[in-house]
Design a protein around this motif. Structure first.
Motif, PDB file in Angstrom:
ATOM      1  N   SER A  86     -54.130  50.726  -2.405  1.00 18.54           N
ATOM      2  CA  SER A  86     -54.013  51.069  -3.814  1.00 18.54           C
ATOM      3  C   SER A  86     -54.982  50.240  -4.646  1.00 18.54           C
ATOM      4  O   SER A  86     -55.230  49.070  -4.344  1.00 18.54           O
ATOM      5  N   SER A  87     -55.524  50.878  -5.680  1.00 17.05           N
ATOM      6  CA  SER A  87     -56.377  50.174  -6.632  1.00 17.05           C
ATOM      7  C   SER A  87     -56.062  50.696  -8.031  1.00 17.05           C
ATOM      8  O   SER A  87     -55.888  51.900  -8.222  1.00 17.05           O
ATOM      9  N   ILE A  88     -55.967  49.773  -8.972  1.00 17.51           N
ATOM     10  CA  ILE A  88     -55.700  50.160 -10.353  1.00 17.51           C
ATOM     11  C   ILE A  88     -57.017  50.610 -10.975  1.00 17.51           C
ATOM     12  O   ILE A  88     -58.004  49.883 -10.965  1.00 17.51           O
ATOM     13  N   GLY A 128     -55.854  54.667  -7.916  1.00 17.19           N
ATOM     14  CA  GLY A 128     -56.480  55.365  -6.803  1.00 17.19           C
ATOM     15  C   GLY A 128     -55.728  54.968  -5.546  1.00 17.19           C
ATOM     16  O   GLY A 128     -55.522  53.775  -5.290  1.00 17.19           O
ATOM     17  N   ILE A 129     -55.286  55.963  -4.788  1.00 12.71           N
ATOM     18  CA  ILE A 129     -54.510  55.704  -3.574  1.00 12.71           C
ATOM     19  C   ILE A 129     -55.228  56.367  -2.397  1.00 12.71           C
ATOM     20  O   ILE A 129     -55.586  57.541  -2.463  1.00 12.71           O
ATOM     21  N   GLU A 130     -55.444  55.586  -1.357  1.00 14.23           N
ATOM     22  CA  GLU A 130     -56.060  56.102  -0.132  1.00 14.23           C
ATOM     23  C   GLU A 130     -55.134  55.860   1.051  1.00 14.23           C
ATOM     24  O   GLU A 130     -54.569  54.773   1.175  1.00 14.23           O
ATOM     25  N   ALA A 131     -54.992  56.866   1.893  1.00 17.11           N
ATOM     26  CA  ALA A 131     -54.229  56.724   3.133  1.00 17.11           C
ATOM     27  C   ALA A 131     -55.210  56.793   4.301  1.00 17.11           C
ATOM     28  O   ALA A 131     -56.013  57.725   4.388  1.00 17.11           O
ATOM     29  N   TRP A 132     -55.135  55.804   5.146  1.00 11.58           N
ATOM     30  CA  TRP A 132     -55.976  55.701   6.339  1.00 11.58           C
ATOM     31  C   TRP A 132     -55.061  55.609   7.553  1.00 11.58           C
ATOM     32  O   TRP A 132     -53.940  55.123   7.451  1.00 11.58           O
ATOM     33  N   ALA A 145     -54.369  54.127  20.352  1.00 12.08           N
ATOM     34  CA  ALA A 145     -55.135  53.784  21.550  1.00 12.08           C
ATOM     35  C   ALA A 145     -56.471  53.109  21.231  1.00 12.08           C
ATOM     36  O   ALA A 145     -56.858  52.145  21.875  1.00 12.08           O
ATOM     37  N   SER A 146     -57.185  53.599  20.217  1.00  8.75           N
ATOM     38  CA  SER A 146     -58.545  53.099  19.991  1.00  8.75           C
ATOM     39  C   SER A 146     -58.648  52.123  18.826  1.00  8.75           C
ATOM     40  O   SER A 146     -59.666  51.467  18.680  1.00  8.75           O
ATOM     41  N   ASN A 147     -57.629  52.060  17.987  1.00  7.18           N
ATOM     42  CA  ASN A 147     -57.644  51.204  16.804  1.00  7.18           C
ATOM     43  C   ASN A 147     -58.689  51.657  15.783  1.00  7.18           C
ATOM     44  O   ASN A 147     -59.055  50.913  14.881  1.00  7.18           O
ATOM     45  N   ALA A 148     -59.214  52.884  15.950  1.00  8.05           N
ATOM     46  CA  ALA A 148     -60.194  53.435  15.014  1.00  8.05           C
ATOM     47  C   ALA A 148     -59.507  53.765  13.693  1.00  8.05           C
ATOM     48  O   ALA A 148     -58.370  54.238  13.680  1.00  8.05           O
ATOM     49  N   ARG A 149     -60.212  53.510  12.585  1.00  4.80           N
ATOM     50  CA  ARG A 149     -59.691  53.814  11.249  1.00  4.80           C
ATOM     51  C   ARG A 149     -60.305  55.090  10.712  1.00  4.80           C
ATOM     52  O   ARG A 149     -61.518  55.285  10.818  1.00  4.80           O
ATOM     53  N   THR A 150     -59.469  55.934  10.090  1.00 10.28           N
ATOM     54  CA  THR A 150     -59.931  57.192   9.520  1.00 10.28           C
ATOM     55  C   THR A 150     -59.225  57.437   8.193  1.00 10.28           C
ATOM     56  O   THR A 150     -57.994  57.337   8.121  1.00 10.28           O
ATOM     57  N   LYS A 151     -60.004  57.767   7.151  1.00 10.30           N
ATOM     58  CA  LYS A 151     -59.378  58.142   5.881  1.00 10.30           C
ATOM     59  C   LYS A 151     -58.795  59.538   6.045  1.00 10.30           C
ATOM     60  O   LYS A 151     -59.494  60.465   6.442  1.00 10.30           O
ATOM     61  N   VAL A 152     -57.498  59.686   5.748  1.00  7.59           N
ATOM     62  CA  VAL A 152     -56.835  60.970   5.938  1.00  7.59           C
ATOM     63  C   VAL A 152     -56.445  61.650   4.632  1.00  7.59           C
ATOM     64  O   VAL A 152     -56.391  62.872   4.564  1.00  7.59           O
ATOM     65  N   THR A 153     -56.189  60.878   3.596  1.00  7.64           N
ATOM     66  CA  THR A 153     -55.753  61.449   2.323  1.00  7.64           C
ATOM     67  C   THR A 153     -56.176  60.515   1.194  1.00  7.64           C
ATOM     68  O   THR A 153     -56.201  59.298   1.369  1.00  7.64           O
TER      69      THR A 153
END
Length: 134
Positions: free
Chosen positions: A79-81, A92-96, A101-109
């Motif tokens: 979250s960011s104001i 602003g809200i981002e869901a990652w 298994a891989s610990n890979a990060r991906t922005k989903v929403t």
């Protein structure tokens, strides 16, 4: 297509939770409503900290689902104001996700949530001025 905003999360990690089978459809994808509820919780936590009191969701001005969330992923909500009004806070809200298994990060929403500061009777109240400690 990935752009520079999809490389690193923006804001502070506010909620972290595993995606469980009870939150999924028959294909193993997590329901969008569950993801949105986690984002709303993060917006509420961050806005309540800044407002130093109760807040309520007044609007979700934008919400974009970019990728599915799978069972076993860890949903990380940042979250960011973005703006503070007299009684409202726009975040602003981002869901990652972090894959198990891989610990890979991906922005989903990603989305824009507007919270309003309220008193014990549910009426809007002014948001306190920032202090140097914030």
């Amino acid at each position: 297509m990935m752009d520079e905003t999809d490389v690193m999360p923006r804001g502070d990690l506010t909620v972290r939770i595993p995606a469980m089978p009870a939150d999924a459809n028959a294909n193993g994808d997590i329901f969008g409503g569950w993801v949105m509820s986690q984002m709303d919780l993060a917006a509420g936590i961050r806005a309540a900290e800044r407002a130093r009191g109760r807040v309520a969701t007044i609007a979700v001005n934008a919400l974009t689902f970019k990728r599915p969330v799978k069972i076993g992923d860890t949903l990380c909500v940042y979250s960011s104001i973005e703006k503070i009004g007299r009684t409202s806070i726009t975040l602003g809200i981002e869901a990652w996700t972090k894959a198990r298994a891989s610990n890979a990060r991906t922005k989903v929403t990603e989305g824009t949530f507007v919270m309003v500061a309220i008193d014990d009777n549910g009426r809007p109240v002014a948001i306190p001025a920032e202090t140097l400690a914030e």
